[in-house]
Every structure is written in structure tokens, then in C-alpha cells.
Design a protein around this motif. Structure first.
Motif, short mmCIF file in Angstrom:
data_model
loop_
_atom_site.label_atom_id
_atom_site.label_comp_id
_atom_site.label_asym_id
_atom_site.label_seq_id
_atom_site.Cartn_x
_atom_site.Cartn_y
_atom_site.Cartn_z
N ARG A 270 26.45 -0.83 2.34
CA ARG A 270 26.22 -2.13 2.47
C ARG A 270 26.80 -2.80 3.80
NH1 ARG A 270 23.30 -6.98 0.64
NH2 ARG A 270 23.90 -8.68 2.02
N GLU B 257 31.18 -1.80 6.43
CA GLU B 257 30.46 -1.50 5.26
C GLU B 257 30.31 -0.92 3.93
OE1 GLU B 257 27.88 2.67 6.88
OE2 GLU B 257 29.14 3.18 5.12
N GLU C 113 20.88 -5.25 -6.63
CA GLU C 113 20.71 -5.33 -5.40
C GLU C 113 18.79 -4.48 -6.77
OE1 GLU C 113 22.06 -5.84 -1.05
OE2 GLU C 113 21.04 -3.23 -1.88
N LEU D 296 25.80 -0.80 -5.58
CA LEU D 296 24.56 -0.72 -4.76
C LEU D 296 23.92 0.58 -4.37
CD1 LEU D 296 27.58 -2.24 -2.30
CD2 LEU D 296 25.71 -3.38 -3.01
N THR E 260 30.53 0.71 -0.07
CA THR E 260 29.64 1.36 -1.19
C THR E 260 29.98 1.22 -2.14
OG1 THR E 260 30.65 3.36 -0.41
CG2 THR E 260 28.84 3.05 0.57
#
Lengths: 403, 211
Positions: free
Chosen positions: A196, A186, A219, A192, A188
Motif C-alpha cells: 500500500r 510503501e 481491505e 494488506l 506491506t
């Protein structure tokens, strides 16, 4: 006698010369010694009661000191490090000239690629917080023990929820990159909006143009022509072209035999056997033998012979197959055949003496005493002061003594 | 606990230790791989055992001290920077252990742990039943009087037949020191032998016999 002549080297007079000859004769160069075989470490035995007491007291004191040191925090520790400079505090890790590895007490393996610099900012019983100052880091977290690991790379944070991945951070170019080979992690970070998940086979690369980019997110605004365009590029599954994991040959060179075998297995043994060079196969066979994977070692050595017939490595593979037959399965007959094969292919090779000597032993163990005697004679003829000369003489003596 | 099996290892320059293990084997031993450590042991234990017996006397059982040497070798092997220097490394460790053993023996004789004042190991030396045997016994007593470094230097340089350079590496001294101490040791050995009527007669007989 290997004595060399040196300038101003004193020459023994006749008295000293006689003394030297007498004393040398008491323990000849080829003296044999009956010594206990070493398994892991030679056993140590206290020589006196006083020494045993002293050792015991010292050990208790050391143990008490170590226990006192460890009690406050029963934390992760570094079990082994190769090619990595670790500072006195045990926190800062810097790769030396080539990739280095650090094995932690929970089984997690870090590989610091050349130039990588990292710091352990917090240790827990299982896992730790790492800060990657720069360079690339391969991480293989021991299965089932992943919860405790996080890695800070510049402004990004990677929480380990899987097992194998690589993470890179180039502070000057402000490039963050992560690739997951197994499981998931994961990530971060400032670009972001939400954590993610990067799964096996995926790759994420984020370029931050300047510190202001921390506020931007690919994103949120993909392709926005700003002066600080972050890029987010998940790679399609299975398209990671550059192998970040060092090859098994590199792992063998660094002494990571388990990693070498694991890497070869992860790459696919069939593929490795088909593509690896002779020296790589030799390295893999050694690694497999060292970690006790005899079936893999046998496969590799057999492939070495079929792919590189007539080569030195193929000849030596025959010798190692003989040893494997003895060591792994106690198959002395097969061992004899392999030693014969080696001696036929490389009669003056570097394992010739050992092959012939081992053949004597294997024949005797296989109950073929007549052949063992013949081979012992052949051995003594070729290697009268060889390492197996005593065994060969004993074989002959046993044969003479028995009716 | 069962005892490890006894194996017979044959040593000697030009036999086991001359077949140097591969760099990979040494590195594996450094990483604690049992098979590699066993290979190092098989190749170099005879060398260490022979040096121990040549230093402490032919009647000494080298087993304990050889085990001590290799316990230290495998414990400190990680400090070895150049795997090809494995033989020198083991030689240095052997010399350190021998120095400690010689000091222990010296201390035991000083504090009177043996009633006769003679070191216990002298009792297990071979019985001298011929002229050469008697000469050897008397020579060993002379060598017992040497300091530990001189004794080891004599053993390495003249009994093992190592070069000045290799002797220096094993003892961790300069080559100049090896030459200087060697001259002193040979001179002292010769002087003490000339003072011993048995040894003097023996040498004279040997020299005349050779003429």
C-alpha cells in the motif's frame, strides 16, 4: 580578588604574601593577549620535529587501522546522535528521557520519540534496514537517497519511497501507525494483500487484536465482525492533527539547528512568526544565525520586536539585529543605530557593555572617528575594565596621535 | 594558507569569563557551531592565556598553548554534561595542558636540550632592572622547583584568587587535598625565600616600609 575564606584554609605569611603580590603584578587580572581568532577549531601546531614525526607516524597507523576496518563494508554510519543511547555495537538505538535524534552519514535524520527503541539490522552504502521494536519514529530521508531505507515495525514493513514520515509500533496493543508528510512510502504487512502506497498527508493505522490477525486484512474484509478486526483508516489529506515532528524550539533545545530552521520553514515562516512565543522566536533567531540564514534571522528578530514591544526579548532583538547588520552585511551604520536602540531601551541590560563596545568599533569602521572617540570615552567611563576597554583606549590614543 | 587574524582579547576575573555564555551557546558549541565556538573562545581564551602566563612566566607567549587548550576543549566538549559548568571544564583542560607542558619542560631540562640546563623560557622573561624585577626573577626560579600540581595550585589559589572549591574542581582533586597542599606550598615558598638573601632583604624592606 575573589578569594574566599575557608575553615582550616592556610594563610600566607608575610614572605608568601609578598611573593603573591609580586607574581600577581607580572600578569595583571586585566592583561590583554593578542591571540589568533578561532574560526572552526584552533589550529594545532607540532611543537617539535620529533613530535611532528611521532604524530605523523601515529596518524598513519591509525588511518591504516581505520581503513582496514572500513574496507570490507563501505557502509552507512552514524554521524551524530543526540539524546539517544547507542549500544557498543552501534546497532541498538534507544531514546533517552526525551525525543532523541540520529543523523546518518547519508543525511537521513531519525527522531526517536520518548520510549522508542529501534535496531539497525543491516547497513548499506546508502540506507539501512531498521527494526522498530516499539514506540514512534520520525524519519526524514535525504532527498534523492531514499532507495536504501526499510523499516520493520512488528509484522509490517515500510519501504521508503519518499522523504518524511512517522512510523509507530505499539507491540503490546499491536497497533501499527504511519503518517507521511512528504513524498510517499510503501507499506506491506499481514493485513494488506498488496503493498500500500501512503502518500503525503495520509495516515494509516492498523490494529491487530492478536497474533491470529496476521492472516486477516482490512481491505479484504472491511468491518468483518471477527474477534480480530484489523482497522485500516487512511486519514484525509492534511488532517493529521498531532504534529509528530518536534517543534523548532525542541529542535533548538536538542541542538538540531538545521532541523529547527527546516521545521519552521516546513510549517510556514509566516505562520510561525505570527504564532510562536517570544522565547520560541528567540530560539529560532539563534538557530537561523547559527546555520547562516541571516535573512531569516533578521525577519524573526524584526518580528520579535513588533509582536512583543517593550519586552526584554524585543530589546535584545535590537542588539542581535545590530550584530547581524555587521556580521551579515558589514553595514556599520545600521549596526550603530541598532546598538543605540538597544542602549536606549535597556541602558543597564546584559548586552549594554557589549553594545557600547561594538558601537565604538562600528563607528570607527564607518569612518565616524569623532563619534567613535566620544563613544570610547563614554565606554571607559561606564566600563573601565570591560571587554572593550582596550579597544576604547586604542581609539582614544589613535585620535590623539593623528593630527 | 592565510593566517587567522590577530585579535586582542582582554581578560581578567570579572571581565569576559564572568559573563557566562548562555546554555544554548554552549550546546551549539558542543554541536560544532562555529559562531558559538568563537563566542566561547572570546570569553574564555583570556582566562586560559592568563593562567598559562602566570604558571609559565610573564615572558611566555601563551598563544600556542591556548590554541592547544581550545583544540581539546572543542574536541571533548560533548563530554560536558552540564553546560553551566563550561568555565570549570575549560579550567580543567587548561590545567591538564599546563601539567603536560610542565612535564615536557622538566624532561627537556633533564635530557639537556638546553646547554645551560635552564629552561629556554627563562631567557625570555623580562629583564630585571629594578629590585622588584630581580625579586620576581628569583621567585620564578623558586616556583620552578615546585611539582606541577603544587605549582598549578599556587597559581589558581593565590594568583588567580580562586576559592578552595573552584581550585579543587579545576585540578580534579578534593578540597581537603587543596588545603593540605596549599599549606605545604606556602610553607615551602616562605622557607625558600628566607634562604635567599635578596628576597629576604626585599621582604623585610617591604614589611618595614608598610609599617
Amino acid at each position: 580578588m575573589r578569594r574566599s575564606i575557608d575553615t582550616n584554609d592556610p594563610v600566607p605569611d608575610e614572605f608568601a604574601q609578598v611573593a603573591i603580590e609580586l607574581l600577581r603584578g607580572t600578569v595583571p587580572d586585566d592583561a590583554s593577549f593578542s591571540l589568533s581568532a578561532v574560526h572552526h577549531l584552533p589550529r594545532r601546531r607540532p611543537r617539535t620535529v620529533a613530535r611532528a614525526v611521532a604524530v605523523g607516524v601515529t596518524t598513519l597507523m591509525i588511518a591504516a587501522g581505520v581503513a582496514a576496518l572500513l574496507r570490507p563494508d563501505d557502509q552507512l554510519s552514524i554521524a551524530r546522535a543526540v539524546g539517544v543511547d547507542i549500544d557498543a555495537s552501534g546497532q541498538r538505538l534507544n531514546a533517552l528521557g526525551s525525543p532523541g535524534t540520529v543523523l546518518f552519514s547519508d543525511g537521513t535524520l531519525l527522531t526517536l520519540q520518548q520510549g522508542a527503541s529501534s535496531e539497525i539490522t543491516r547497513r548499506r552504502e546508502r540506507g539501512a534496514d531498521l527494526e522498530l521494536h516499539g514506540g514512534e519514529l520520525d524519519v526524514a530521508v535525504a532527498a534523492g537517497r531514499s532507495a536504501g531505507w526499510t523499516i520493520e515495525s512488528g509484522p509490517f514493513r515500510v519501504v521508503v519511497a519518499g522523504t518524511r514520515f512517522s512510523v509507530g509500533w505499539q507491540p503490546r496493543e499491536r497497533i501499527f501507525e504511519v503518517r507521511t508528510r512528504e513524498g510517499a512510502i510503501e507499506v506491506t504487512g499481514p493485513t494488506l494483500t498488496q503493498p500500500r502506497i501512503v502518500r503525503a498527508g495520509e495516515q494509516v493505522r492498523i490494529v491487530l487484536a492478536d497474533p491470529g490477525a496476521h492472516a486477516a486484512s482490512a481491505e479484504e474484509a472491511p468491518g468483518t465482525p471477527t474477534s480480530m478486526p484489523p482497522q485500516l483508516a487512511p486519514a484525509p489529506r492534511g488532517r493529521v492533527s498531532t504534529p509528530l515532528q518536534p517543534s523548532f524550539a525542541q529542535a533548538v533545545a536538542r541542538g538540531d539547528y538545521r532541523l529547527a530552521v527546516a521545521t519552521a520553514e516546513a510549517s510556514g515562516i509566516d505562520r510561525v512568526l505570527a504564532a510562536a512565543s517570544a522565547s520560541e522566536l528567540s530560539a529560532l533567531a539563534d538557530a537561523a544565525r547559527y546555520v547562516g540564514s541571516y535573512s531569516l534571522a533578521k525577519r524573526v528578530l524584526t518580528k520579535q520586536r513588533s509582536r512583543f514591544p517593550g519586552s526584554q526579548s524585543a530589546c535584545e532583538a535590537a542588539f542581535h539585529l545590530g550584530r547581524l547588520a555587521e556580521d551579515a552585511g558589514g553595514d556599520h551604520v545600521a549596526a550603530v543605530l541598532w546598538y543605540d536602540r538597544y542602549l536606549h531601551e535597556a541602558p543597564t541590560g546584559r548586552f549594554a557593555s557589549e553594545s557600547l563596545g561594538r558601537k565604538v568599533v562600528a563607528l570607527a569602521r564607518a569612518g565616524r572617528n569623532g563619534a567613535a572617540v566620544d563613544t570610547a570615552r563614554a565606554y571607559l567611563e561606564r566600563f573601565p575594565s570591560g571587554a572593550y576597554a582596550r579597544v576604547a583606549r586604542q581609539t582614544l590614543a589613535d585620535a590623539t596621535a593623528s593630527p | 594558507m592565510t593566517s587567522p587574524p590577530l585579535v586582542v582579547l582582554q581578560g581578567g576575573p570579572g571581565v569576559n569569563e564572568a559573563e557566562a555564555p548562555s546554555e544554548r551557546t554552549v550546546r551549539a558549541a558542543m554541536d560544532g557551531v562555529a559562531a558559538a565556538q568563537r563566542e566561547i573562545w572570546q570569553r574564555f581564551a583570556p582566562m586560559a592565556a592568563r593562567m598559562i602566563r602566570r604558571t609559565l612566566g610573564p615572558g611566555v607567549d601563551p598563544e600556542d598553548l591556548t590554541q592547544e587548550v581550545f583544540a581539546q576543549v572543542f574536541r571533548d566538549l560533548r563530554r560536558l554534561r552540564e553546560p553551566t559548568a563550561i568555565r570549570s571544564f575549560i579550567g580543567s583542560v587548561t590545567m591538564n595542558q599546563l601539567k603536560m607542558e610542565l612535564r615536557r619542560r622538566k624532561l627537556r631540562s633533564i635530557v639537556g636540550l638546553t646547554s645551560s640546563g635552564e629552561m629556554p623560557d627563562a631567557a625570555v622573561r623580562p629583564v630585571a632592572d629594578d629590585l622588584a624585577g630581580i625579586a620576581v626573577s628569583r621567585l620564578l626560579k623558586i616556583v620552578d622547583r615546585f611539582g606541577s600540581t603544587d605549582r598549578l595550585l599556587f597559581m589558581l589559589r593565590y594568583l588567580e584568587g580562586l576559592s578552595v572549591a573552584e581550585t579543587a574542581v579545576f585540578l580534579r582533586v578534593s578540597e581537603k587535598t587543596v588545603k593540605r597542599r596549599a599549606a605545604y606550598v606556602l610553607e615551602r615558598l616562605s622557607r625558600l625565600m628566607r634562604r635567599d638573601p635578596v628576597l629576604e632583604d626585599y621582604v623585610v624592606a617591604q614589611v618595614r616600609g608598610g609599617e
